[in-house]
Structure formats: structure tokens, C-alpha cells
Design an enzyme around this catalytic site. Structure first.
Site, short mmCIF file in Angstrom:
data_model
loop_
_atom_site.label_atom_id
_atom_site.label_comp_id
_atom_site.label_asym_id
_atom_site.label_seq_id
_atom_site.Cartn_x
_atom_site.Cartn_y
_atom_site.Cartn_z
N CYS A 72 0.86 -1.17 0.00
CA CYS A 72 0.00 0.00 0.00
C CYS A 72 0.90 1.22 0.00
O CYS A 72 2.11 1.12 0.21
CB CYS A 72 -0.86 0.06 1.27
N ASN A 103 0.94 0.21 5.83
CA ASN A 103 1.44 -0.61 4.72
C ASN A 103 2.13 -1.81 5.35
O ASN A 103 3.05 -1.65 6.15
CB ASN A 103 2.43 0.20 3.87
N GLY A 104 1.70 -2.99 4.97
CA GLY A 104 2.33 -4.19 5.50
C GLY A 104 1.29 -5.23 5.86
O GLY A 104 0.13 -5.16 5.43
N GLY A 110 -1.14 0.57 -4.82
CA GLY A 110 -2.45 0.06 -4.44
C GLY A 110 -3.53 0.69 -5.28
O GLY A 110 -3.62 1.92 -5.36
N TYR A 147 9.92 -4.89 -8.21
CA TYR A 147 8.63 -4.59 -8.84
C TYR A 147 7.88 -3.40 -8.24
O TYR A 147 7.40 -2.53 -8.97
CB TYR A 147 7.73 -5.83 -8.77
O1 LIG Z 1 3.49 -13.63 -13.13
P1 LIG Z 1 2.43 -12.64 -12.78
O2 LIG Z 1 1.54 -13.16 -11.72
O3 LIG Z 1 1.70 -12.16 -13.99
O4 LIG Z 1 3.14 -11.41 -12.09
C1 LIG Z 1 4.27 -10.77 -12.61
C2 LIG Z 1 3.90 -9.65 -13.54
O5 LIG Z 1 3.03 -8.70 -12.89
C3 LIG Z 1 3.66 -7.44 -12.83
O6 LIG Z 1 3.21 -6.59 -13.87
P2 LIG Z 1 2.02 -5.52 -13.70
O7 LIG Z 1 1.15 -5.56 -14.88
O8 LIG Z 1 1.35 -5.71 -12.39
O9 LIG Z 1 2.72 -4.11 -13.56
P3 LIG Z 1 3.74 -3.28 -14.47
O10 LIG Z 1 2.95 -2.57 -15.53
O11 LIG Z 1 4.36 -2.32 -13.49
O12 LIG Z 1 4.76 -4.19 -15.04
C4 LIG Z 1 5.13 -7.71 -13.01
O13 LIG Z 1 5.79 -6.59 -13.55
C5 LIG Z 1 5.12 -8.87 -13.97
O14 LIG Z 1 4.95 -8.41 -15.29
N1 LIG Z 2 -0.56 -4.14 1.09
C1 LIG Z 2 -0.72 -3.60 2.26
O1 LIG Z 2 0.14 -2.95 2.79
C2 LIG Z 2 -2.04 -3.90 2.91
C3 LIG Z 2 -2.28 -3.29 4.27
C4 LIG Z 2 -3.30 -4.09 5.06
N2 LIG Z 2 -2.75 -5.38 5.42
C5 LIG Z 2 -4.58 -4.25 4.25
O2 LIG Z 2 -4.85 -5.32 3.77
O3 LIG Z 2 -5.27 -3.29 4.10
MG LIG Z 3 4.79 -6.22 -15.41
#
Ligand SMILES: O=P(O)(O)OC[C@H]1O[C@H](OP(=O)(O)OP(=O)(O)O)[C@H](O)[C@@H]1O
Ligand SMILES: NC(=O)CC[C@H](N)C(=O)O
Ligand SMILES: [Mg+2]
Length: 553
Positions: free
Chosen positions: A2, A105-106, A31, A260
């Protein structure tokens, strides 16, 4: 993951909400499920707007204009506990003691025992399944124990120290006390990021807390400093107080932030995310070269999987002396797919988000570079897309090693069975995603790519790659429980989260022997907190919590 934010403006007559909203949009990548802002205005009153949706959908000029006050807290949510219900949108609020607003966040790992403690000992009602609401109440309960009419920084540090002893897991938080100020703190392992920055404003300073430094850059704040693990920082009109409130533990920031989650233009714990991704590309190039030679294969073109892998893919291509081509074009109006809820939605959106340009694929051996392969949703789709438009061979390279373990610290990867690398070797992974070959970064190279920019950090949380959990309390029993609660196919049943259902509260009902009572069913529609009513005014005319010079009337 988050995004959390806190802003305190020197001039209390200037409203902070518009700037918080702007800042939240810079954290949107952390998020996409829900977002919210709570401000604190004259007489210590809180003003709240939160709902499911992206920042641009939840806030408009009208709702922002109703969020009064020169300090506030903001949140963008990616759920990792509880449900996707709007009742769990943050920030959370409790009226007692003093009026506290809270953004987290967490993810906590000992919620079961904490809930029991809340029920049996503290007698505090927890109205949702969110671990963040629970964390807020643990903090509030500790603060309550001071028993004081008016508190000071020392009391808050003591309460946070007590809270950190009780709570396990990952938490970076920003909180606000009515009429007092804002504060940020970070778990003793520093798993999740949060930092602070300052900006000159007339004769004083404006202060910012944020998950990522990009917000400080954009807002003209300087002197970025990370909150240290186990540290709390309190900012009031009288100044800044910092204190180590938990004994030192292994500092282990989550390496996946660099892979990421974070924006490339952020610097977390002294490490440029951008530079670390460049280094990941360089290191992966060597591994790719080695494995291509071993397999007697050649590559014609390197193609990134937008967005996150771009930086690494470019470096990799340069190092191997191969052409880099943007073969996939991204629809800029589709968000991140990995943080979307439910496999069906993720899958559908990969196709909506990316389109393969045939001219870069036809008759070529293509090397697709992604930052990570988690469930394999993206790679399975894009490999097929590459083949559909005429690629000869499709090789996939990942900047991160295979992910075979659950994440319990704030990334929604609760179920090992959902991970494409779980129980599979590299060959089986390639076959599962339909690729001719898959190449992974080694863990040693990943760590080196990140750590070289801040050798003072001795370890990172790499639990999704290793299954070693730095908080020391995560065992097989916990992981199995998590899986049974949060796996994609378990969620609907376990959490009553079907779209449109206002599930408010959990099975832990204070005063009714652990049974859900009728109150819960009535909540969520007409109760201010937890509903999606915008710009709702909380608080009352009383002045509880107006403790110091922040008091404006
Ligand atoms: O194997 P998966 O479960 O598909 O997860 C991995 C993928 O998901 C994310 O991309 P995302 O589209 O979330 O964001 P980005 O546009 O920042 O790359 C990450 O960059 C990979 O491309
Ligand atoms: N990704 C997060 O940091 C989530 C915060 C909190 N555990 C929620 O689910 O809202
Ligand atoms: Mg991606």
C-alpha cells in the site's frame, strides 16, 4: 503493498487535502483497490473521504474542498488481509483515546492472538477483518494506558514501544492525533518503507511522510530521510522528535520493492530503485548469455514486458549487444495487473493492457524480459501473443529468481499453489507458460544488484524466494492457515467478499462470546466510518485531543 502519506503544513490555514491527493496519485502503483484521505481541521476535527477505486475516481474538486485542515493522512490500498470491502479502505479512525487516524502498509502475522487480546483483555471492538484496524487499536490501547488527560511525545513513544512488543509482521505506518500532529513508524525489521522530508514554508517548515521519495521530489520537499527500523518520528507544530522505540533487530527491507513495487524514480533506504533495476539487467545479461550458449541458441531481439521491466531490459540488451524493441505496446489506461484481485480479472487485463506488434516478432527468436514471474499470468499470455504474431522462438528472462513461497509481509501472494514456480523446475515452468526456454536471475545476483548501492544493509527480506521469514514466527501451520483463508479460490467463501456485499466486522464480536452479533449486519451502509460516503465529517465539537500549540481555536 500500500502507499501511505502524512502531510503537516506550517500554515494551518492552508488546506492539505489537494496536495495529499496529488501525492497519493504518485503512489497509485502501490495500491489500486481503495484510497482515502483524512484531514484534521480547527477544533481537532477530522474530515474523511475514502472509498474503493483509484485516486482519480474517488476524489474530485468537491470532495477535496470539504477536507479541511492543514494536516492529514492518506492511503492507497492493495489488500493483503481481510477483504476488498470498502469498509477496509484506509485511513482508519478511532475516537478513543484522543482521536487517532491511521494508515498502514504491511501485514501482521499474529492477528489471531492480537484479536483475542483485544476481545478478552482490552475490550476494544474490531469492526472489520483488516489487520490495519487491529494494529490501530493495539496502538490506541497502549496510548489509553497512559491514563492522561493530555499526552506528550514521550507518551506516544512509550505506547509505540509497547505496541511493537505485541505485534509481529511488517508495518510501516503514518498516524495523526487530533489537534496534536502526525507520526510515522516502521517495524523493527524495516520490511516496508517510509521516509520523511521537509520544505521551507514562510517562517517555518512543511513536513511530509511518504512510502516513497518520489512524492517528496514532486512536492518540492528535500532532505529525504528514511524512518529507521523500530523508530518512530513525531511531528507537531513545535518540531520533530525521533526515537528508537524497539530494540534493534535484523534490518531486512523487502527486496521485491526494488524488483517490482516501487517507482524507479524513488530512492528507498539509500538505494535508487532505478539503478538497482539497471544492475539487475546487467547481471541477468550474464546469466542469459551463459544459458543461451549452453542451449546453443541465439536471440534476435530483446523485448521488455511493460512497464516495470523496461529499465532492466534495456541494460540487458545493451550488455549483450542486441537490439532493444518495444514490441508490446501498453494501454496506458489499464493499471497494474498483478495487484488486481482475482485470477480472472488479472488474466483478462493482461490482454487489455498489452498488444504485440507483429513487425517486431515475425520470424525472430525473441527474448522477453520481465521483472518477475509470479503466478505466470502475464508470461503465459504474452508468450502466446508473441507466438500468435509469428515469433519463431520465445525465451523469457526474469530479473528475479523463481518465486516458490508465500508472502506474509504485505504482498498478496498467500498461496504457494498459485505460484507458477511452485513444485516446478525451470523446464516445467517454461512448459507451463508455453515458452521455449525460461531464464531466472540467481538470488545472489539479485541481492548484489540491490545491495551494492548501500552495503550498510546486511540483509533483505527474500522470503518469497527462500521461505525464510525474518520475523521468526511464520511456520507451516501459519502458512497453511493463510492459504486456506486467502487463496484465490478460498476468498469468496472465507471472507464474504462478493462484490456489493457490505461485509462489515469479523467473527470476533466483543461481548457476545465470539459470535457475530446483529450489529455487524447493520453497519456499513449508514455508519460514517467504513462507508463510501465522501467527505464525511467525523468527530464532534468537543476538544479532546487538542493538546498543544497546534490548537487553532
Ligand atoms: O506472473 P504474474 O503473476 O503475472 O506477475 C508478474 C507480472 O506482474 C507485474 O506486472 P504488472 O502488470 O502488475 O505491472 P507493471 O505494468 O508495473 O509491469 C510484473 O511486472 C510482472 O509483469
Ligand atoms: N498491502 C498492504 O500494505 C495492505 C495493508 C493491510 N494489510 C490491508 O490489507 O489493508
Ligand atoms: Mg509487469
Amino acid at each position: 503493498m500500500c502507499g501511505i502519506l502524512g502531510l503537516l503544513l506550517h500554515d494551518s490555514n492552508v488546506d492539505s487535502a489537494a496536495e495529499i491527493c496529488e501525492a497519493l496519485s504518485l503512489l497509485q502503483h502501490r495500491g489500486q483497490d481503495a484510497c482515502g484521505i483524512v484531514t484534521c481541521g480547527p477544533k481537532g476535527r477530522f474530515y474523511q473521504c475514502k472509498a474503493n477505486g483509484m485516486v482519480r475516481d474517488v476524489f474530485d474538486e468537491n470532495s477535496i474542498s470539504r477536507l479541511i485542515g492543514g494536516m492529514g493522512v492518506g492511503h492507497v490500498r492493495y489488500p493483503t488481509a481481510g477483504s476488498f470491502n470498502n469498509a477496509e479502505a484506509q485511513p482508519f479512525y478511532v475516537n478513543s483515546p484522543y482521536g487517532i487516524v491511521f494508515a498502514h502498509n504491511g501485514n501482521l502475522t499474529n492477528t489471531t492472538s492480537l484479536l483475542q487480546y483485544m476481545d478478552a483483555t482490552a475490550h476494544r471492538h474490531i469492526n472489520t477483518s483488516s489487520d490495519s484496524e487491529l494494529l490501530l487499536n493495539i496502538f490506541a490501547n497502549n496510548l489509553q494506558q497512559t491514563g492522561k488527560f493530555r499526552i506528550n511525545e514521550e507518551d506516544i513513544f512509550t505506547a509505540l514501544g509497547g505496541m511493537m512488543k505485541q505485534v509481529k509482521g511488517a508495518y510501516a505506518c503514518v498516524a495523526m492525533l487530533a489537534g496534536f500532529g502526525i507520526m510515522a513508524f516502521r517495524d523493527p525489521n524495516g520490511i516496508r518503507p517510509v521516509g520523511m522530508a521537509v520544505r521551507k514554508s514562510g517562517s517555518g517548515n512543511d513536513y511530509l511522510f511518504s512510502s516513497e521519495s518520489v512524492v517528496a521530489d514532486a512536492g518540492g520537499f528535500g532532505e529525504w530521510q528514511d524512518v529507521r527500523p523500530g523508530e518512530a518520528v513525531i511531528i507537531t507544530r513545535s518540531g520533530v522528535s525521533r526515537r528508537q522505540v524497539a530494540p534493534p533487530a535484523t534490518f531486512a527491507p523487502d527486496i521485491f520493492e526494488y524488483v517490482y513495487f516501487a517507482r524507479p524514480d524513488s530512492v528507498l533506504d539509500g538505494i535508487s530503485v532505478y539503478r538497482s533495476r539497471m544492475a539487475m539487467g546487467d547481471a541477468l545479461a550474464d546469466e542469459v548469455q551463459r544459458i543461451l550458449t549452453e542451449n546453443n541458441l541465439t536471440v534476435d531481439v530483446v523485448i521488455p514486458v511493460p512497464d516495470t521491466s523496461r529499465v532492466a531490459a534495456l541494460n540487458l540488451a545493451q550488455k549483450l549487444g542486441l537490439p532493444y524493441r518495444e514490441g508490446f505496446v501498453k494501454n496506458r489506461y489499464v493499471g497494474r495487473t498483478f495487484i488486481m484481485p482475482g485470477q480472472e480479472m488479472r488474466k483478462k487485463n493482461v490482454r487489455r493492457k498489452l498488444n504485440a506488434m507483429a513487425l517486431e516478432f515475425v520470424g525472430k527468436n525473441v527474448l522477453l524480459v520481465d521483472d518477475s514471474i509470479v503466478r505466470g499470468t502475464t508470461s503465459k499470455e504474452i508468450v502466446q501473443m508473441a507466438k500468435d504474431v509469428g515469433a519463431k522462438k520465445v525465451i523469457v528472462a526474469s530479473c528475479a529468481p523463481p518465486i516458490r513461497h508465500s508472502n506474509v509481509y504485505g504482498i498478496d501472494m498467500p498461496s504457494r499453489a498459485e505460484l507458477v514456480a511452485y513444485g516446478r523446475d525451470t523446464e516445467a515452468i517454461a512448459s507451463a507458460i508455453g515458452a521455449d526456454l525460461v531464464i531466472f536471475q540467481t538470488l545472489a545476483d539479485l541481492i548484489k544488484s540491490v545491495r551494492q548501492f548501500n552495503p550498510d544493509i546486511m540483509s533483505f527480506d527474500c522470503s518469497v524466494f527462500t521461505g525464510d521469514y525474518v520475523t521468526g514466527d511464520v511456520d507451516e501451520k501459519y502458512l497453511s492457515h493463510l492459504e486456506s483463508m486467502r487463496a484465490d479460490n478460498a476468498r469468496g467463501k472465507a471472507m464474504g467478499m462478493s462484490v456489493g456485499v457490505q461485509s462489515v466486522g469479523n467473527d470476533h464480536s466483543n461481548g457476545v462470546d465470539g459470535k457475530t452479533n446483529g450489529v455487524h449486519e447493520q453497519r456499513g451502509s449508514d455508519v460514517t466510518l467504513g462507508s463510501d460516503i465522501r467527505a464525511t465529517v467525523n468527530g464532534s465539537d468537543d476538544t479532546v485531543g487538542l493538546h498543544n500549540s497546534w490548537n487553532t481555536s
